[in-house]
Design an enzyme around this catalytic site. Structure first.
Site, mmCIF file in Angstrom:
data_model
loop_
_atom_site.group_PDB
_atom_site.id
_atom_site.type_symbol
_atom_site.label_atom_id
_atom_site.label_comp_id
_atom_site.label_asym_id
_atom_site.label_seq_id
_atom_site.Cartn_x
_atom_site.Cartn_y
_atom_site.Cartn_z
ATOM 1 N N ASP A 1 -12.934 8.713 -3.814
ATOM 2 C CA ASP A 1 -12.178 7.775 -2.980
ATOM 3 C C ASP A 1 -10.720 8.222 -2.984
ATOM 4 O O ASP A 1 -10.312 9.038 -3.818
ATOM 5 C CB ASP A 1 -12.298 6.348 -3.554
ATOM 6 N N SER A 2 -9.946 7.617 -2.099
ATOM 7 C CA SER A 2 -8.514 7.918 -2.056
ATOM 8 C C SER A 2 -7.800 7.352 -3.285
ATOM 9 O O SER A 2 -6.659 7.700 -3.547
ATOM 10 C CB SER A 2 -7.904 7.332 -0.792
ATOM 11 N N TYR B 1 -4.994 6.900 2.329
ATOM 12 C CA TYR B 1 -5.489 7.772 3.390
ATOM 13 C C TYR B 1 -5.427 7.038 4.743
ATOM 14 O O TYR B 1 -5.409 7.662 5.795
ATOM 15 C CB TYR B 1 -6.955 8.159 3.140
ATOM 16 N N GLY B 2 -5.450 5.713 4.662
ATOM 17 C CA GLY B 2 -5.620 4.891 5.874
ATOM 18 C C GLY B 2 -4.531 5.019 6.912
ATOM 19 O O GLY B 2 -4.718 4.644 8.060
ATOM 20 N N CYS C 1 -14.969 6.178 0.044
ATOM 21 C CA CYS C 1 -13.815 5.741 0.844
ATOM 22 C C CYS C 1 -14.243 5.556 2.301
ATOM 23 O O CYS C 1 -14.819 6.473 2.909
ATOM 24 C CB CYS C 1 -12.766 6.846 0.745
ATOM 25 N N ASN C 2 -13.963 4.384 2.862
ATOM 26 C CA ASN C 2 -14.304 4.146 4.272
ATOM 27 C C ASN C 2 -13.562 5.097 5.193
ATOM 28 O O ASN C 2 -14.120 5.624 6.154
ATOM 29 C CB ASN C 2 -13.932 2.714 4.664
ATOM 30 N N THR C 3 -12.279 5.317 4.893
ATOM 31 C CA THR C 3 -11.453 6.158 5.765
ATOM 32 C C THR C 3 -11.991 7.601 5.765
ATOM 33 O O THR C 3 -12.146 8.212 6.825
ATOM 34 C CB THR C 3 -9.983 6.110 5.293
ATOM 35 N N GLU D 1 -4.131 -3.492 -5.085
ATOM 36 C CA GLU D 1 -3.644 -2.541 -6.100
ATOM 37 C C GLU D 1 -2.724 -3.248 -7.097
ATOM 38 O O GLU D 1 -2.687 -2.911 -8.264
ATOM 39 C CB GLU D 1 -2.862 -1.397 -5.433
ATOM 40 N N CYS E 1 -13.391 -1.410 3.893
ATOM 41 C CA CYS E 1 -12.395 -0.713 3.063
ATOM 42 C C CYS E 1 -12.766 -1.003 1.610
ATOM 43 O O CYS E 1 -13.135 -2.139 1.280
ATOM 44 C CB CYS E 1 -11.001 -1.237 3.393
ATOM 45 N N THR E 2 -12.650 0.025 0.796
ATOM 46 C CA THR E 2 -13.071 -0.094 -0.609
ATOM 47 C C THR E 2 -12.468 -1.286 -1.355
ATOM 48 O O THR E 2 -13.078 -1.844 -2.252
ATOM 49 C CB THR E 2 -12.628 1.170 -1.370
ATOM 50 N N HIS E 3 -11.239 -1.637 -0.980
ATOM 51 C CA HIS E 3 -10.540 -2.700 -1.719
ATOM 52 C C HIS E 3 -10.978 -4.104 -1.309
ATOM 53 O O HIS E 3 -10.777 -5.050 -2.063
ATOM 54 C CB HIS E 3 -9.033 -2.596 -1.488
HETATM 55 N N1 DGL Z 1 -10.117 3.857 0.188
HETATM 56 C C1 DGL Z 1 -9.559 3.495 1.484
HETATM 57 C C2 DGL Z 1 -10.705 3.010 2.389
HETATM 58 O O1 DGL Z 1 -11.751 2.593 1.927
HETATM 59 C C3 DGL Z 1 -8.493 2.430 1.360
HETATM 60 C C4 DGL Z 1 -7.193 2.919 0.761
HETATM 61 C C5 DGL Z 1 -6.527 4.000 1.587
HETATM 62 O O2 DGL Z 1 -5.937 3.715 2.649
HETATM 63 O O3 DGL Z 1 -6.610 5.143 1.175
HETATM 64 O O4 DGL Z 1 -10.579 3.044 3.577
#
Ligand code: DGL
Length: 272
Positions: A14-15, A46-47, A77-79, A156, A188-190
């Site tokens: 993940d990011s 990453y988003g 990571c979704n992104t 975070e 999104c992971t969060h």
């Molecule tokens: N891990 C990213 C996602 O799931 C969220 C955090 C980011 O923007 O990197 O899209």
């Protein structure tokens, strides 16, 4: 596949730290699988980055995970799943799974109205990936996407229960309250860590879809299909790596994973 290969760990990346929500789900559903996790804490988020940058970062991480002899890779990571997975998966000879397809499948199952909401980072929402995958599953489904970039830093900072969080949820999600959307993908992971607050705001009539849960089920199927399930009955291990300071990450990992993490190692991912 050889026994040794089946007993190799699963690579997850993940990011940053959000992908640990996917690791938690994998540990619940596949407790015998060892995990090697990489969180790109030096380069998160990453988003807000371009597709080329997200592909470049993801490729380096995949090269790093290969050095750990992983048997499969989960793009938690979704992104990165939205923008880099398709590009990279043909470049390597390992099975790879992202979070978007499993999330879309779950949303298609959950919706009665055919109206699905997707919340995620700017890059994920702008990519239109969920709309594309959902229309392949069922062309009648329509998707309303909403980028919620400030949710990530709030999580975070562990500010999920702060009053500002509810204001932010209202700011981003008020239009969804008036819509006919009855299934909302937490893309999104969060966001699964905001599940309680989002539910409270939108009410019980909207089903919140957590792609982490479906991804772990998808991983199980993928490993079974390829004869790669770990058959050893033992306490699984998690080896965690980050690209910047490990301390906060370690604290977060210990707060959400069902095992004690003694050590998080820092690596220079730029060299891969
Ligand atoms: N891990 C990213 C996602 O799931 C969220 C955090 C980011 O923007 O990197 O899209």
């Amino acid at each position: 596949m050889t026994e040794t290969k089946a007993n190799a760990p699963v690579g997850v990346f993940d990011s940053g730290l959000g992908g640990l929500t996917v690791v938690r789900e994998i540990m619940r559903q596949l407790p015998e699988e060892d995990i090697v996790y990489f969180g790109d804490t030096a380069r998160v988020p990453y988003g807000s980055k371009s597709k080329d940058t997200i592909i470049y970062f993801s490729r380096q991480i995949v090269h790093f995970l290969r050095t750990k002899d992983v048997k499969a890779i989960v793009v938690a990571c979704n992104t990165a799943s939205a923008l880099a997975l398709e590009e990279i998966k043909d470049e390597i000879d390992l099975p790879m799974i992202g979070v978007v397809k499993p999330g879309a499948l779950a949303a298609a199952k959950a919706t009665q109205t055919g109206k699905v909401g997707v919340i995620g980072t700017q890059a994920t929402v702008s990519s239109g990936i969920y709309a594309k995958v959902l229309s392949e599953i069922d062309p009648k489904i329509t998707v309303t996407g909403k980028a919620c970039p400030l949710f990530v830093p709030m999580v975070e900072e562990q500010m999920m229960d702060h009053p500002v969080m509810m204001e932010m949820i209202d700011y981003y999600l008020s239009s969804l309250r008036q819509s006919e959307v009855d299934a909302l993908v937490l893309g999104c992971t969060h966001y699964p860590l905001l599940r309680k607050q989002i539910h409270q705001y939108l009410g019980e009539s909207i089903t919140l879809v957590n792609p982490a849960y479906e991804t772990a089920m998808g991983l199980k199927e993928l490993l079974e299909e390829q004869g790669l399930r770990n058959t050893q009955k033992k306490q699984a291990a998690a080896d965690l790596y980050v690209s910047d300071l490990p301390d906060r990450f370690k604290e977060f990992a210990n707060s959400i994973l069902p095992l004690d993490i003694d050590r998080v190692k820092m690596v220079n991912v730029e060299q891969y």
